[in-house]
Design a protein around this motif. Structure first.
Motif, mmCIF file in Angstrom:
data_model
loop_
_atom_site.group_PDB
_atom_site.id
_atom_site.type_symbol
_atom_site.label_atom_id
_atom_site.label_comp_id
_atom_site.label_asym_id
_atom_site.label_seq_id
_atom_site.Cartn_x
_atom_site.Cartn_y
_atom_site.Cartn_z
ATOM 1 N N ARG A 3 0.829 -1.204 0.000
ATOM 2 C CA ARG A 3 0.000 0.000 0.000
ATOM 3 C C ARG A 3 0.868 1.261 0.000
ATOM 4 O O ARG A 3 0.437 2.303 -0.496
ATOM 5 N N ASP A 4 2.073 1.210 0.508
ATOM 6 C CA ASP A 4 2.940 2.385 0.572
ATOM 7 C C ASP A 4 3.404 2.839 -0.821
ATOM 8 O O ASP A 4 3.786 3.987 -1.005
ATOM 9 N N PRO A 7 0.473 5.596 -5.545
ATOM 10 C CA PRO A 7 0.468 7.064 -5.520
ATOM 11 C C PRO A 7 -0.883 7.604 -5.049
ATOM 12 O O PRO A 7 -1.921 6.982 -5.246
ATOM 13 N N ALA A 8 -0.826 8.729 -4.415
ATOM 14 C CA ALA A 8 -2.051 9.362 -3.927
ATOM 15 C C ALA A 8 -2.855 9.862 -5.128
ATOM 16 O O ALA A 8 -2.289 10.313 -6.131
ATOM 17 N N PRO A 9 -4.163 9.804 -5.064
ATOM 18 C CA PRO A 9 -4.977 10.296 -6.182
ATOM 19 C C PRO A 9 -4.793 11.820 -6.337
ATOM 20 O O PRO A 9 -4.683 12.549 -5.363
ATOM 21 N N VAL A 10 -4.735 12.248 -7.566
ATOM 22 C CA VAL A 10 -4.537 13.665 -7.855
ATOM 23 C C VAL A 10 -5.891 14.280 -8.179
ATOM 24 O O VAL A 10 -6.619 13.779 -9.024
ATOM 25 N N GLN A 11 -6.213 15.370 -7.486
ATOM 26 C CA GLN A 11 -7.471 16.059 -7.767
ATOM 27 C C GLN A 11 -7.237 17.123 -8.833
ATOM 28 O O GLN A 11 -6.227 17.824 -8.803
#
Length: 72
Positions: A3-4, A7-11
């Motif tokens: 999970r690390d 990538p974080a979702p980009v808004q």
């Protein structure tokens, strides 16, 4: 994959606000002013052309005859 590594979702960025609309009648006022200015310029030009073509001053007549003629 852990999970690390995800990538974080980009808004998407916020959309720009719409430009303000001109006030009702603003275009009409500008058009009237422009028409009046064009009419005045046309009137002045017409008077000058009438004056100089019907009875040109001596200096203008002399200058006209001093210019080389492209046909001669």
């Amino acid at each position: 994959m852990t999970r690390d590594n995800v990538p974080a979702p980009v808004q998407p960025p916020d959309p720009a606000p719409a430009p303000p609309q001109p006030a009702v009648g603003a275009g009409l006022t500008a058009a009237i002013g422009q028409g009046a200015a064009e009419g005045a310029a046309r009137s002045i030009t017409a008077r000058l052309v009438d004056k100089f073509l019907t009875n040109p001053p001596d200096w203008l007549r002399t200058l006209w005859h001093a210019l080389p003629k492209p046909w001669g």
